[in-house]
Every structure is written in C-alpha cells, then in structure tokens.
Design a protein around this motif. Structure first.
Motif, PDB file in Angstrom:
ATOM      1  N   GLY A 176       0.723  -1.131   0.015  1.00 18.88           N
ATOM      2  CA  GLY A 176      -0.090  -0.034   0.112  1.00 18.88           C
ATOM      3  C   GLY A 176       0.822   1.315   0.046  1.00 18.88           C
ATOM      4  O   GLY A 176       0.207   2.290  -0.197  1.00 18.88           O
ATOM      5  N   ILE A 177       1.980   1.126   0.113  1.00 15.31           N
ATOM      6  CA  ILE A 177       2.776   2.354   0.237  1.00 15.31           C
ATOM      7  C   ILE A 177       4.231   2.236  -0.632  1.00 15.31           C
ATOM      8  O   ILE A 177       4.720   1.300  -0.816  1.00 15.31           O
ATOM      9  CB  ILE A 177       3.171   2.628   1.842  1.00 15.31           C
ATOM     10  N   PHE A 178       4.761   3.445  -1.094  1.00 14.76           N
ATOM     11  CA  PHE A 178       5.855   3.461  -1.726  1.00 14.76           C
ATOM     12  C   PHE A 178       6.947   4.595  -0.996  1.00 14.76           C
ATOM     13  O   PHE A 178       6.208   5.566  -0.626  1.00 14.76           O
ATOM     14  CB  PHE A 178       5.734   4.042  -3.168  1.00 14.76           C
ATOM     15  N   ILE A 179       7.983   4.142  -0.967  1.00 10.54           N
ATOM     16  CA  ILE A 179       8.794   5.061  -0.192  1.00 10.54           C
ATOM     17  C   ILE A 179       9.867   5.811  -0.913  1.00 10.54           C
ATOM     18  O   ILE A 179      10.488   4.800  -1.796  1.00 10.54           O
ATOM     19  CB  ILE A 179       9.552   4.288   1.301  1.00 10.54           C
ATOM     20  N   LEU A 180       9.963   6.943  -0.996  1.00  5.27           N
ATOM     21  CA  LEU A 180      11.074   7.612  -1.803  1.00  5.27           C
ATOM     22  C   LEU A 180      11.968   7.967  -0.709  1.00  5.27           C
ATOM     23  O   LEU A 180      11.596   8.684   0.350  1.00  5.27           O
ATOM     24  CB  LEU A 180      10.508   8.700  -2.495  1.00  5.27           C
ATOM     25  N   SER A 181      13.590   8.151  -1.167  1.00  9.77           N
ATOM     26  CA  SER A 181      14.552   8.425  -0.164  1.00  9.77           C
ATOM     27  C   SER A 181      14.648   9.859   0.380  1.00  9.77           C
ATOM     28  O   SER A 181      15.142  10.362   1.123  1.00  9.77           O
ATOM     29  CB  SER A 181      15.881   8.286  -0.938  1.00  9.77           C
ATOM     30  N   GLY A 182      13.728  10.688  -0.277  1.00 11.58           N
ATOM     31  CA  GLY A 182      13.743  12.178   0.210  1.00 11.58           C
ATOM     32  C   GLY A 182      14.333  13.235  -0.622  1.00 11.58           C
ATOM     33  O   GLY A 182      14.978  12.775  -1.890  1.00 11.58           O
ATOM     34  N   CYS A 183      13.977  14.336  -0.281  1.00 11.78           N
ATOM     35  CA  CYS A 183      14.752  15.473  -0.997  1.00 11.78           C
ATOM     36  C   CYS A 183      16.299  15.730  -0.483  1.00 11.78           C
ATOM     37  O   CYS A 183      16.745  14.739   0.044  1.00 11.78           O
ATOM     38  CB  CYS A 183      13.812  16.799  -0.681  1.00 11.78           C
ATOM     39  N   ARG A 184      16.816  16.824  -0.759  1.00 11.90           N
ATOM     40  CA  ARG A 184      18.166  17.235  -0.080  1.00 11.90           C
ATOM     41  C   ARG A 184      18.101  16.826   1.338  1.00 11.90           C
ATOM     42  O   ARG A 184      19.268  16.668   1.815  1.00 11.90           O
ATOM     43  CB  ARG A 184      18.694  18.553  -0.606  1.00 11.90           C
ATOM     44  N   ASN A 185      17.040  16.999   1.973  1.00 12.65           N
ATOM     45  CA  ASN A 185      17.111  16.653   3.490  1.00 12.65           C
ATOM     46  C   ASN A 185      16.938  15.073   3.958  1.00 12.65           C
ATOM     47  O   ASN A 185      16.965  14.947   4.944  1.00 12.65           O
ATOM     48  CB  ASN A 185      16.061  17.748   4.193  1.00 12.65           C
ATOM     49  N   GLY A 186      16.978  14.495   2.769  1.00  9.49           N
ATOM     50  CA  GLY A 186      16.600  13.062   3.331  1.00  9.49           C
ATOM     51  C   GLY A 186      18.200  12.471   3.692  1.00  9.49           C
ATOM     52  O   GLY A 186      19.100  13.044   3.615  1.00  9.49           O
ATOM     53  N   ARG A 187      18.035  11.496   4.608  1.00  7.98           N
ATOM     54  CA  ARG A 187      19.035  10.881   5.025  1.00  7.98           C
ATOM     55  C   ARG A 187      20.202  10.431   4.093  1.00  7.98           C
ATOM     56  O   ARG A 187      21.377  10.799   4.401  1.00  7.98           O
ATOM     57  CB  ARG A 187      18.730   9.618   5.889  1.00  7.98           C
ATOM     58  N   GLN A 219      20.890  11.650   1.388  1.00  5.39           N
ATOM     59  CA  GLN A 219      21.487  12.788   0.665  1.00  5.39           C
ATOM     60  C   GLN A 219      22.267  13.673   1.507  1.00  5.39           C
ATOM     61  O   GLN A 219      23.567  14.015   1.131  1.00  5.39           O
ATOM     62  CB  GLN A 219      20.227  13.697   0.279  1.00  5.39           C
ATOM     63  N   ARG A 220      21.932  13.649   2.663  1.00  6.58           N
ATOM     64  CA  ARG A 220      22.794  14.132   3.828  1.00  6.58           C
ATOM     65  C   ARG A 220      23.936  13.363   4.056  1.00  6.58           C
ATOM     66  O   ARG A 220      25.268  14.153   4.046  1.00  6.58           O
ATOM     67  CB  ARG A 220      21.941  14.248   5.293  1.00  6.58           C
ATOM     68  N   LEU A 221      24.086  12.218   3.935  1.00  5.59           N
ATOM     69  CA  LEU A 221      25.456  11.514   4.170  1.00  5.59           C
ATOM     70  C   LEU A 221      26.103  11.602   2.826  1.00  5.59           C
ATOM     71  O   LEU A 221      27.202  11.575   2.902  1.00  5.59           O
ATOM     72  CB  LEU A 221      24.854   9.949   4.350  1.00  5.59           C
ATOM     73  N   ILE A 222      25.608  11.586   1.831  1.00  6.25           N
ATOM     74  CA  ILE A 222      26.396  11.862   0.364  1.00  6.25           C
ATOM     75  C   ILE A 222      27.199  13.134   0.568  1.00  6.25           C
ATOM     76  O   ILE A 222      28.112  13.488   0.142  1.00  6.25           O
ATOM     77  CB  ILE A 222      25.447  11.584  -0.884  1.00  6.25           C
ATOM     78  N   LEU A 223      26.438  14.065   1.016  1.00  7.78           N
ATOM     79  CA  LEU A 223      27.029  15.636   1.027  1.00  7.78           C
ATOM     80  C   LEU A 223      28.139  15.612   1.957  1.00  7.78           C
ATOM     81  O   LEU A 223      28.845  16.180   2.109  1.00  7.78           O
ATOM     82  CB  LEU A 223      25.898  16.503   1.486  1.00  7.78           C
ATOM     83  N   GLN A 224      28.028  14.799   3.015  1.00  4.41           N
ATOM     84  CA  GLN A 224      29.073  14.632   4.065  1.00  4.41           C
ATOM     85  C   GLN A 224      30.392  13.773   3.539  1.00  4.41           C
ATOM     86  O   GLN A 224      31.034  13.309   4.242  1.00  4.41           O
ATOM     87  CB  GLN A 224      28.608  14.262   5.443  1.00  4.41           C
ATOM     88  N   LYS A 225      29.958  13.055   2.320  1.00  5.47           N
ATOM     89  CA  LYS A 225      30.814  12.204   1.693  1.00  5.47           C
ATOM     90  C   LYS A 225      31.113  10.808   2.560  1.00  5.47           C
ATOM     91  O   LYS A 225      32.062  10.280   2.388  1.00  5.47           O
ATOM     92  CB  LYS A 225      32.289  12.765   1.713  1.00  5.47           C
ATOM     93  N   ARG A 226      30.104  10.471   3.086  1.00  2.47           N
ATOM     94  CA  ARG A 226      29.867   9.137   3.768  1.00  2.47           C
ATOM     95  C   ARG A 226      29.456   8.314   2.967  1.00  2.47           C
ATOM     96  O   ARG A 226      28.019   7.973   3.162  1.00  2.47           O
ATOM     97  CB  ARG A 226      29.092   9.519   5.369  1.00  2.47           C
ATOM     98  N   TYR A 227      30.113   8.186   1.673  1.00  2.00           N
ATOM     99  CA  TYR A 227      29.357   7.215   0.813  1.00  2.00           C
ATOM    100  C   TYR A 227      28.795   5.754   1.326  1.00  2.00           C
ATOM    101  O   TYR A 227      27.657   5.165   0.848  1.00  2.00           O
ATOM    102  CB  TYR A 227      30.063   7.122  -0.252  1.00  2.00           C
ATOM    103  N   ARG A 228      29.822   5.169   2.031  1.00  2.00           N
ATOM    104  CA  ARG A 228      29.447   3.728   2.364  1.00  2.00           C
ATOM    105  C   ARG A 228      28.391   3.917   3.447  1.00  2.00           C
ATOM    106  O   ARG A 228      27.317   2.794   3.080  1.00  2.00           O
ATOM    107  CB  ARG A 228      30.836   3.279   3.240  1.00  2.00           C
ATOM    108  N   GLU A 229      28.193   4.618   4.195  1.00  2.68           N
ATOM    109  CA  GLU A 229      27.026   4.761   5.215  1.00  2.68           C
ATOM    110  C   GLU A 229      25.830   4.965   4.163  1.00  2.68           C
ATOM    111  O   GLU A 229      24.634   4.429   4.677  1.00  2.68           O
ATOM    112  CB  GLU A 229      27.229   5.806   6.072  1.00  2.68           C
TER     113      GLU A 229
END
Lengths: 75, 929
Positions: free
Chosen positions: B106-117, B119-129
C-alpha cells in the motif's frame, strides 16, 4: 583559501582573462542558482563552478542579463 | 507524461506558497498527468487536492513527507487506500512518541529531498554509510523503495545524483525524478521565502539553513524537467512508472457512519410519539408533513444521524442542561417532534426543504446551542458512549487576512513598498490550525486509521481537516455550540408565559439591554419603530438587522409598512400567502423557495439551489439558466411575462441577504424568553447576566447600572455576607465574590467555610495577591472605612496616610470588578459640564438640538447601502443610554471605546433614543475627584 572577487569578465570560446592570465575552462563541475536579497531588488544569479587550465577553480556568476562575473576563486 | 511526485501545498504551513487549487491549475496548464501531494507531516490538504485534481483530469496521488527522529525527510506515497490508512496511523502514532515507520503493501517510499538521510550522508561524503542505509531500507520495504533524485538547482546536485545512481545500480533499485515543489510558479518564490521567515521567526536579512536558496522549487514544464534530468533520463522514466503504479481509482474511505439497526423505524416511532404530544388529533397538516419528512430522511439515509442528535438531546434533558436547536433544522417537523428544536414549524409555516431535500446532496446540519458551562459534559458523554477513538473535534485553518499578513510581513522586515502586493499573495493561505469551536465527529471505525489527528491545547483529540473535508470523508459531524445566554436562562429557571403584553411593551420602548439578539442600538431603534406585538414581529426583527437587509434596503420599507405608512403591495396575488407576514417584502431565505415553487413550479430542491445561487458570487451562468427556467414555467402557469420578470428581479435583488427563517425563529424564541424574564424578574435576570459574563453587547458596568435603573437594589460586596456567585431575588441583587478578578475557586470555597471574619489577620489563609483585590472591591469595608489603610496593613504597616478619593475608589473597583456598585464615571464629571448639558434620561425626552455627556461604548462601522461611512455607538451616563449616529463628513472625529466626551447633536424625533452627532470633545480626568 578562497577569494571573493565579483569582477566582470568576458568569456569567449570558453576562455577568460583574470589578473592578466588567460584561463581556459576545461570542465564545468557544478551549477546552481542563488536568489540573492530579492527584497532589495537583487536578481537571481546562476553560478557555475569551473576547473581551468592553467590550474584553477573558479565560481562564475551569470546575471539574468547574461553578464558574467568572476565571483570567487579557490586556491 | 509529466508527473510530480513531491509537491507541497500551502498545507505545509508557512512553507508551501500555493493552495492546492493553484497547483492543480498550473499542473493542468502544463499537461501533468499525475501529481502527488506530500505536505510536511500532515495530510490535511489531500481531500481538497484529490477533488480538484479529479476535476482537472489529473491523477491525484496521496502522500506525505515525514520528518524522522533525526530531522531528515522521507517521502511516502499511498498506492491505495490501505497506504493512506498506514500514513494516517503513522502520523497519529508519532504524536504519542511512537516512531515505527509503516511497512508492507500500500505504500511507496522515496528516499527524500536534499534533507533526506541518504542525501545528507552523500553531502558529507559518507558514501559507504549511504549505501548501507539504502540497503537497510530496501530490505525494510522490498520492492517499494525508490531512490529520489530531487533536483533543486542547488550546489552538488549532480554529485548527489551520481552517488544515488551508483547506489541504485549496486542494489538494483529504481530511481525517480522529482522537484521538491513548494509553489506553482517561480515568481512565487519570494512569497515562499517570506513564509519561511515567518515560520522561523527571523528577518529577511537573516541567514538560516532552512531557508530556500533559490526559486527552483516550482512545477516545471516537460522540457524543463528534461533539461534538469538530462543526464539521468531513467529517473524521469522511473517517476512516470511509479505514478502509474498508484491506483487509478480515487481514494474513497469506507462507510464511517455509525450504524443504528432499524434506524428508520426507530426514528419514525419517536417522531410519531412526539407529534402526538405536541399536536391535537384534529390537526391534519402535521401528520402529512411528518410522513413526508420521514420519507425524505429515510431515502437519504440520515435516520441514524437524527437518532444520534436525539440521543444527545435526551441526555441534556435528563441532566437538565439548557439547550436550543437553531439553524435551518428548526424548519423540520421531525426535529420539533424529537425536541431537537423548540419552534413549531407548522404553526410558523417554516420550510423543510431549506434544511433537507432529495435534491440537496449534503448531509444535514443540526446545530444545537447548549449551556456553555455544560457543553464539555456532553462532549465527555459522547466520548464515553462511542469510545475515545471514535470521537474527535475538528479543526479550522486560520488563513491570512490583511491585518495578519501585514503584521507578519512587518515583523520579518519586508520593505514597505512591497507590503501591499505581498498582502495580496498571502491572503487566504493557511497560517495555523485552531480547534473549531463546536464541531465534533463520530465514527463507526477508529479515526486514527482514516484521518489525521492532533491533540488540542485543551487535551481533546481533533482531526486536522476542516469541516468541508470532514464531510467529504463521510464523517458524521455535529455542532455542539455553547451559548452563555443559555447558562443565564438555566440559572434563572423561571417560568415564561407566551404572548405577554407587558413584555412586548417593554421591547417596544427600546428597553432591551441584556435581551438576547435585540439589545444592540440598531435593534433598539428598530423595536421602538416597529413596536412588535407578537412573536412573528420578533422573528422578523432578528432577521432584519443584518448587513444584508441593511444593504438591500429592506429595513425602512419594512418599518413603514409595519406602521401602515406605506401601502403593502404584491407583484402577484400568488405571493401573498408567503410574503404577508413580512408586509410584502422578502426577508427570509425560505420565501425565495416558496415563491420559486409557487410561481415557477420549481421543486423545493430546485428552489433551494436557486436560493444558493442567488446568495453566492460568480454564479451568473447558473442564475441565467434559473431565470430562463422560471420565466418559462411561470408563463406556462398563466403568469404574465412582465410579472414573471418582475418577480425574478425581486428574487435577484434579495441576493446575498436574508436569514433563514427557522434560525430567526429559534433565536426569537430565546429573545422573547430573556425579554420576559427581564420584564418580570429583573433582579434575577441581571444577576444571571453578571454570572455568565462575557455575555451580550454591553460591559458588566452597563448591565449593573441598567439593573439599578430598573429599580433593582444593588447590595455591594461584603466578605461575610455576599454569596459566592451574584444572586438576584425579589428586587435585590447581591453581588457575588466571584466577580472579583484574581480570586480563585479554592479561596472562595475557603471563605464560605470559615467566615465570619473581623480583621485582616483572620484572612492569613489568603495570599496578599488575592487579598488586594478583595480590599479594592470593597469586600473588606466592614474591617475599616479606609481601603488605603487596609492595603498598608497588608504590607505590614499601620501607617494610615488617608483614604482613596471617590474617583480613585471608583477606578480601582472598575479594575478588579469591571463594574462599580456605588459610582458611575459620569457622576464625577457632572459639576464641570456646561449647565445646558442634559442627562440621558432628559435627553431622550428632548427632541431637537442638545448637549449631552457620557462614556462611549461599542463604536462600530457597519457596511451601508450607499457605501458612505457611518459610525454607531452608545453613550452612557448614570441615568441611561443614548444611541449615537455619526456621519463623518470632511473632518473625522475619533470615536474611542471608553472615552468620556461632551457631544452636541440632534435627538431624532422618531427614534427617540437616537442622537445625530454634530460635534464631540473628549474630557480629560474629572476635576471633581
């Protein structure tokens, strides 16, 4: 280190002159928009982050009228 | 195919800058095939959004943007109604501190906008996480988790997209393209930014990471989307595919109406019993009408609704809680037989179809006023009977008006020259949620699965949908209104005789201060001119003093015809039965229905739709159709075309004004009761008014002095003798200790248990903060004649530097009581006024030019037919009140509530209580103090 310049420059065939040195843009690394203080009449600016030869990293700002500014440089 | 899977409306409060309508309109212009509404942590706008999207041919997708415990965002879309239920349940559980995200179908989940978790990790270059988090979510939501590429034209967007695409490849996850839409057009960005500043409590000049960087968050054209996602075409395709996966059928809640077995039979049984009690067996009209109404109610499936209201009213009666039904429901014989309303619709010829008809598709609305002190008791009863999970209040969205917008815009530092245009942009946008004062819903299923719920400050659970959406969801809505006048009536509990001559004489004299609905200056003036003789006259006068009839120029003709100064005419004799009671004029909405039915052959339901079209703006096309239909049918029935046109013009001139007669009749009933009690039991009446403040048009001081003018003896406060609540009996009014501001109930109770007292020392159980108002109110005068010395004693010294002057005493009594039992402000000015200055008592008997002085009360500036400004206010002195009319011409005199002024003007010969203002001078502090 970064320096903020906000100097008008002319870009011709992907090259511009800055402090007497001709730089050629070899890669556009990023692009974004910034609104500025719209309530004071400042326009939206488009920013492009470019890597150049000779080696350099610059932010170039483009006004709605198409004028280009060398906004800041990164050493 | 263009779709938007991440869209914020203005229901993302102080963030989204476009109402759902604007988003849908723009989406339609751009050819969007599907749009998802994903407001921040709420689904308040989804029903309106869905309705508008369907009308525009856009597939609506219901969703929400959750804020997780770490502050990051997650976009959730409902595939179907089950998904919507899960979103509701999650939102409702987070208020209780439960953060378990919804899972499963019944639901679909999208990872979110720039404030998504991610995206935040990527901006901090924490790619593995970021990869590990995506893995966790992919397992948590198998087949239902999507990586959201949200293009906001901010720095490092391409970096984020590249990283997300890499994760997508490694984990075989789909990507979807979104723009984090917050407004329909890029030009609306400044509005969005200004709203953000209001929300954050900062100025425009302040930097804040939660402010948007640019104007990129708008509904893009197809080519703009292709340009933004040029290097990531799969994400665009993914968005289209995901939109297709959501159900085509619009979300429809299940039947949430409480079920009453055999509701039709039960309702009929109770109604027939009521009829037998209220009508003589020889009455032929009532049974036929009841039969018809019951049939309509059963056909529409609303018998259960009536039984719910009946049950509530039965409890009120059993607990002796005063109530009155109001609104169009008073036009229903079923309502009357069930004792929901108290006005006989047969005797007063009230129209049922104004309330309910087969053609009206809306659920009926039965509004009941209850004693304001007992309303919560009835709410508790409903929660107890149906269960807390099945009963909730509703909200109302407080939307920006001009004054609200201006205040906020000034606060954020918007330059003055921009304010007018921004006020216009802000107008109508929801600013905050408040609890609807009376609305309540009852559901057959647990509300937490079907609607968003929040906790009000009062602790009550409320649905964060407004009343229109609540009905759209299919919930039964009741209005539990509270009325202080009913509290006063309940307190008096005295018998009232109908058609009392003395009462009508009192009303005709304009002595109606404190009388429900007919105490304002305009009403008093009207009553003195029309001199009501019966209940029907009161019903008309309740309806006449409204902006509509005033602007529609109905009041003066009514008065003239009532006084036989103007001939009563009818455009057609067929109109006479319906307009006779209002002297040939259309005053009530029901008369429109009756005329359209009689002359135009409209069904009652068609007539009601005509009535609605007449009262609403921008219905020209519909009105033209109605006009053509009316004229054709009237001609068929033998009416001349001139008459038919004139009648329809008359109906059209009615447009926008007119009260429902059933509603007027309900109010008139309470007006009559209060008038009767004022006339025959003035002490009890004014005492009850003081005990139920704030109530009525006038402040407590005016109420008290009117009581005095009626010959009621006022007993001042005395800590040893005064009742806790004001008590009026047999011509005496004993002021109650509860009038004293700042005196809490436990203290009042302790006083009543421990008195009598003889000195301040015996009152050591009361704090100095609460003793002070007791002194200033005069309740401790028996201890000492000097209130000042008592205050000094409170502060621990016996030094007595003299007492307050009479003026100082008066001011302090007003401060702690809002009234003074011993003095009126004007008494202190009397000696300094010009000799020719009349008191109110004398002024009212002196037609012509006069000088008068008094205190200004209740200035207001109502709309007028001509559009010219006029100010009405009351001026009061110790002997009475004078109603003042001021037409500002040229020089504008400031009219200030509470100001003491000397005025010159002319007393209207006809409206003896009315002074036409010529000039006004404010007096400063009195010389005699």
């Amino acid at each position: 280190m970064t320096h903020i310049w906000q100097l008008p420059i002319t870009i011709e065939q992907d090259s511009f002159v800055f402090h007497g040195v001709e730089y050629t843009i070899c890669k556009k690394l990023d692009r974004w928009l910034e609104s500025g203080a719209w309530w004071l009449g400042e326009p939206m600016l488009e920013f492009v982050l470019v890597a150049t030869k000779p080696q350099g990293l610059f932010e170039i700002a483009i006004t709605p009228q198409g004028e280009t500014l060398l906004y800041q440089s990164f050493d | 195919m263009t779709v938007s899977l991440h869209t914020h409306s203005a229901y993302s409060l102080l963030d989204g800058a476009s109402l759902p309508r604007e988003l849908i309109t723009r989406g339609s212009e751009l050819g969007y095939k599907a749009m998802a509404l994903t407001d921040h942590n709420n689904v308040s706008g989804v029903w309106e959004f869905q309705r508008l999207a369907l009308e525009a041919g856009i597939k609506p997708i219901i969703g929400c943007e959750f804020t997780l415990f770490d502050g990051s965002h997650l976009t959730v879309l409902a595939e179907n109604y089950l998904g919507y239920e899960k979103i509701c349940r999650y939102l409702n559980s987070t208020h209780k501190g439960d953060n378990n995200l919804p899972t499963g179908d019944g639901i679909f989940i999208l990872s979110g906008c720039r404030n998504g978790r991610l995206q935040r990790l990527i901006l901090q270059k924490r790619y593995r996480e970021a990869l590990e988090q995506a893995q966790v979510w992919a397992r948590f939501w198998p087949g239902r988790f999507f990586l959201e590429l949200s293009h906001d034209q901010l720095p490092r967007t391409i970096e984020i997209f590249s990283a997300l695409t890499e994760i997508a490849t490694r984990l075989s996850l789909p990507t979807v393209a979104t723009v984090d839409v917050h407004y329909a057009y890029p030009e609306k960005f400044p509005v969005h930014d200004a709203l953000s500043c209001v929300r954050l409590g900062i100025k425009l000049n302040d930097v804040n990471p939660e402010r948007s960087f640019n104007n990129a968050s708008y509904l893009c054209t197809e080519s703009e989307l292709k340009e933004r996602f040029g290097s990531f075409p799969k994400a665009l395709e993914g968005a289209y595919a995901l939109a297709e996966m959501c159900e085509v059928e619009p979300l429809r809640p299940p039947n949430l109406l409480p079920v009453w077995p055999d509701a039709d039979e039960k309702l009929a049984s109770i109604a027939w019993q009521g009829l037998a009690r209220k009508y003589s067996p020889t009455n032929k009209q009532a049974p036929a009408r009841l039969q018809h109404e019951l049939q309509v109610i059963a056909t529409l499936g609303y018998s259960g609704y009536f039984l719910i209201v009946y049950d509530l009213v039965s409890v009120a009666k059993k607990r002796q809680i005063c109530y009155q039904g109001r609104g169009s429901a008073a036009g229903s014989l079923v309502s009357y037989c069930l004792d929901l309303t108290q006005v006989d619709p047969v005797a007063h010829n009230l129209v049922f179809e104004r309330f309910l008809s087969i053609e009206r598709s809306q659920q009926p609305d039965i509004d009941i006023d209850f004693d304001w002190q007992k309303r919560n008791e009835l709410w508790d009863y409903l929660e107890h009977k149906y269960g807390h999970e099945f009963v909730a209040g509703i909200c109302s969205f407080h939307c920006y008006r001009e004054d609200m917008a201006k205040n906020d815009l000034l606060r954020i530092g918007l330059p003055d020259k921009l304010i007018p245009s921004f006020i216009e942009s802000f107008y109508g946008l929801p600013r905050h949620i408040a609890t609807h004062s009376s609305g309540l819903v009852i559901s057959s299923k647990s509300l937490s699965s079907h609607v968003p719920l929040i906790k009000a400050v009062t602790g009550r659970t409320i649905i964060s949908l407004d009343k229109d959406d609540v009905e759209e969801v299919g919930l039964v809505k009741l209005d539990l209104l509270s009325l202080r006048t009913l509290g006063a009536l309940a307190e008096m509990d005295l018998p009232v005789k109908a058609d009392d001559k003395a009462t009508y004489e009192m009303i005709s004299s304009g002595k109606t201060l404190g009388v429900f609905q007919i105490e304002s200056p305009a009403q008093r003036s009207l009553q003195q001119r029309i001199k009501p003789q019966n209940f029907s006259d009161i019903v008309s006068s309740v309806a006449l003093i409204r902006p509509g009839p005033i602007k529609g120029n109905m009041v003066e003709p009514f008065i003239k015809r009532q006084r036989k100064e103007e001939k009563i005419t009818y455009l057609d004799e067929e109109l006479k039965p319906y307009l006779e009671k209002t002297h040939g004029l259309i005053v009530f909405q029901e008369q429109v229905i009756q005329i359209a039915t009689a002359l135009g052959g409209f069904t009652p339901g068609e007539s009601d739709r005509l009535r609605k079209a007449l009262t609403q703006k921008k219905r020209e096309v519909e009105l033209k159709e109605f006009r053509d239909l009316f004229l054709a049918r009237a001609l068929d029935r033998g009416t001349s075309s001139e008459t038919a046109e004139a009648v329809f013009d008359l109906l059209q001139s009615f447009a926008g004004y007119g009260l429902c007669e059933a509603h007027s009749a309900s109010f008139a009933q309470t007006a009559y009761k209060t008038a009767y009690l004022r006339c025959h039991y003035p002490a009890e009446f004014f005492g009850a008014l003081l005990n139920n403040q704030p109530l009525g048009y006038y402040p407590p001081q005016s109420v008290l002095w009117e009581a005095k003018r009626c010959g009621v003896k006022v007993i001042p406060l005395n800590i040893n003798l005064s009742p806790l609540a004001t008590m009026g009996k047999n011509g005496e009014l004993c002021l109650g200790l509860n009038l004293i501001k700042g005196l809490h109930d436990p203290v009042l109770k302790a006083i009543s248990q421990k008195r009598p007292f003889h000195s301040l020392a015996e009152l050591d159980f009361i704090s100095p903060a609460q003793l002070r108002p007791l002194v200033l109110a005069g309740a401790l005068d028996s201890f000492s004649s000097s209130r000042r010395s008592l205050l000094w004693e409170l502060w621990g010294t016996k030094s007595i530097p003299g007492d307050f002057t009479p003026w100082e005493r008066f001011l302090r009594e007003m401060m702690v009581l809002s009234l003074s039992p011993t003095a009126h402000a004007m008494q202190f000015y009397r000696s300094q006024l010009p000799a020719a200055t009349l008191t109110a008592e004398k002024a009212l008997k002196s037609p012509g030019s006069i000088l008068f002085a008094g205190q200004i009360l209740r200035p207001h500036r109502p709309p007028t037919k001509s559009g010219n400004p006029v100010v009405f206010f009351v001026m009061e002195d110790e002997t009475g009140q004078v109603d003042v009319t001021y037409f500002p011409r040229g020089k504008q005199l400031p009219i200030r509530e509470g100001g003491i002024a000397l005025v010159s003007g002319t007393i209207d010969k006809e409206r003896a209580s009315n002074l036409l203002l010529n000039d006004l001078t404010y007096l400063g502090a009195p010389r005699q103090v």
